[in-house]
Scaffold this active site. Structure first.
Site, short mmCIF file in Angstrom:
data_model
loop_
_atom_site.label_atom_id
_atom_site.label_comp_id
_atom_site.label_asym_id
_atom_site.label_seq_id
_atom_site.Cartn_x
_atom_site.Cartn_y
_atom_site.Cartn_z
N HIS A 1 -4.50 -4.43 -2.10
CA HIS A 1 -4.87 -3.98 -0.75
C HIS A 1 -5.03 -2.47 -0.65
O HIS A 1 -5.01 -1.92 0.45
CB HIS A 1 -3.84 -4.50 0.27
CG HIS A 1 -3.88 -5.99 0.42
ND1 HIS A 1 -2.86 -6.74 0.97
CD2 HIS A 1 -4.85 -6.90 0.09
CE1 HIS A 1 -3.20 -8.02 0.97
NE2 HIS A 1 -4.39 -8.14 0.43
N VAL B 1 0.84 -1.20 0.00
CA VAL B 1 0.00 0.00 0.00
C VAL B 1 0.87 1.25 0.00
O VAL B 1 0.38 2.35 0.22
CB VAL B 1 -0.96 0.00 1.23
CG1 VAL B 1 -1.95 -1.15 1.14
CG2 VAL B 1 -0.18 -0.07 2.55
P1 OAD Z 1 4.77 -10.19 5.19
O1 OAD Z 1 5.33 -9.28 6.21
O2 OAD Z 1 3.76 -11.19 5.64
O3 OAD Z 1 5.95 -11.02 4.50
C1 OAD Z 1 7.08 -10.39 4.00
C2 OAD Z 1 7.94 -11.42 3.30
O4 OAD Z 1 9.06 -10.75 2.73
C3 OAD Z 1 8.49 -12.52 4.21
O5 OAD Z 1 8.24 -13.80 3.61
C4 OAD Z 1 9.99 -12.23 4.29
O6 OAD Z 1 10.77 -13.40 4.38
C5 OAD Z 1 10.23 -11.52 2.94
N1 OAD Z 1 11.36 -10.59 2.87
C6 OAD Z 1 11.82 -9.76 3.83
N2 OAD Z 1 12.84 -8.99 3.38
C7 OAD Z 1 13.03 -9.35 2.08
C8 OAD Z 1 13.93 -8.93 1.05
N3 OAD Z 1 14.84 -7.98 1.25
N4 OAD Z 1 13.84 -9.51 -0.17
C9 OAD Z 1 12.91 -10.51 -0.38
N5 OAD Z 1 12.05 -10.94 0.55
C10 OAD Z 1 12.09 -10.38 1.76
O7 OAD Z 1 4.23 -9.27 3.98
P2 OAD Z 1 3.12 -9.59 2.87
O8 OAD Z 1 3.22 -11.00 2.39
O9 OAD Z 1 3.20 -8.50 1.89
O10 OAD Z 1 -2.07 -6.22 4.40
O11 OAD Z 1 1.80 -9.43 3.73
C11 OAD Z 1 0.56 -9.50 3.11
C12 OAD Z 1 -0.39 -8.52 3.74
O12 OAD Z 1 -0.41 -8.68 5.16
C13 OAD Z 1 -0.01 -7.07 3.54
O13 OAD Z 1 -0.44 -6.55 2.31
C14 OAD Z 1 -0.69 -6.38 4.69
C15 OAD Z 1 -0.50 -7.39 5.80
O14 OAD Z 1 -1.48 -7.43 6.78
C16 OAD Z 1 -2.56 -4.96 4.30
O15 OAD Z 1 -1.93 -3.96 4.48
C17 OAD Z 1 -3.99 -4.93 3.95
#
Ligand code: OAD
Length: 230
Positions: A110, A94
């Site tokens: 989202h 977002v």
């Molecule tokens: P998460 O915080 O759940 O996951 C982030 C992922 O990024 C994890 O699997 C980490 O291992 C990985 N990660 C961290 N640093 C990284 C890097 N430098 N390069 C590659 N990978 C890396 O985030 P989302 O999956 O985006 O909802 O979460 C989904 C939704 O949950 C979000 O959109 C949000 C949240 O509640 C809303 O805001 C509506």
């Protein structure tokens, strides 16, 4: 594996893509939902109970994101899209960093912290102020809210349809920095699988969706994506 081996690339991105811009992810160490209880900050019930508190939280996120810059991961994706116009970007983020890196037509599953809704008037407007000057609608006086999907909210069906249509047409699906924990977004790789695309996961660690992918690249998004430029 190189992007140039494919003709219809779809990037499916999550908070890990913006981690290298200094924006915390949601889960894992230092994650937003470790520090803040989403039930107090990221659902309609919390907003109804204390809109100022929920706005303070989102204003702080807007301030932090405004002070950050897109990183090389966002820039690689924007560059691939510039060269290959059939490229799509579907994001759970977002933060608007894809757009600031130059990506157009980003499908924001989202929503965006940079838009506000008036739920009473059913209007949505761009708002880039940090902090936001008025948390109330200038016309009806009701509370504005960030135009993002909170826990318990429905995703916009038109946005989901657009994402599914793009996924149905891709030959390479690249999931970048997403934990695959949040539904229905987490089901989108299955649609890519059904469409016969090659599925690639880019993440610093294993996720619950890892077994679904054809190829897995472990490392920070900026480095892995740059390497795929060939
Ligand atoms: P998460 O915080 O759940 O996951 C982030 C992922 O990024 C994890 O699997 C980490 O291992 C990985 N990660 C961290 N640093 C990284 C890097 N430098 N390069 C590659 N990978 C890396 O985030 P989302 O999956 O985006 O909802 O979460 C989904 C939704 O949950 C979000 O959109 C949000 C949240 O509640 C809303 O805001 C509506």
């Amino acid at each position: 594996m190189k992007f140039s081996d494919f003709s219809r690339i779809l990037f499916f991105t999550g908070a890990g893509l913006s981690a290298e811009s200094g924006i915390p992810t949601y889960r894992g160490r230092g994650g937003v939902w470790k520090e803040y209880d989403w039930e107090e900050y990221a659902c309609q019930r919390a907003f109804d109970a204390d809109p100022e508190k929920v706005w303070d939280f989102h204003d702080e996120r807007r301030r932090r994101i405004a002070a950050a810059s897109p990183n090389d991961g966002h820039r690689v994706i924007a560059g691939v899209r510039r060269r290959l116009r059939s490229t799509s970007v579907v994001t759970q983020n977002v933060d608007g960093l894809h757009q600031r890196a130059g990506s157009e037509g980003v499908i924001e599953l989202h929503g965006s912290l940079w838009r506000v809704q008036c739920p009473r008037e059913r209007t949505v407007e761009e708002n880039l102020e940090t902090p936001i000057r008025s948390r109330r609608c200038g016309r009806c006086g009701g509370w504005l809210r960030p135009d993002i999907v909170w826990f318990g909210d429905m995703l916009d069906p038109a946005v989901v349809d657009a994402a599914r249509a793009a996924i149905a047409a891709c030959d390479l699906f690249v999931a970048v920095g997403t934990s695959g924990e949040v539904h229905p977004a987490a089901e989108l790789p299955l649609a890519a699988r059904a469409a016969g695309a090659t599925l690639v996961e880019v993440n610093v660690e294993e996720t619950r969706m890892t077994p679904l992918y054809d190829r897995v690249f472990r490392g920070p998004a900026s480095r892995v994506l740059a390497a795929m430029l060939g």
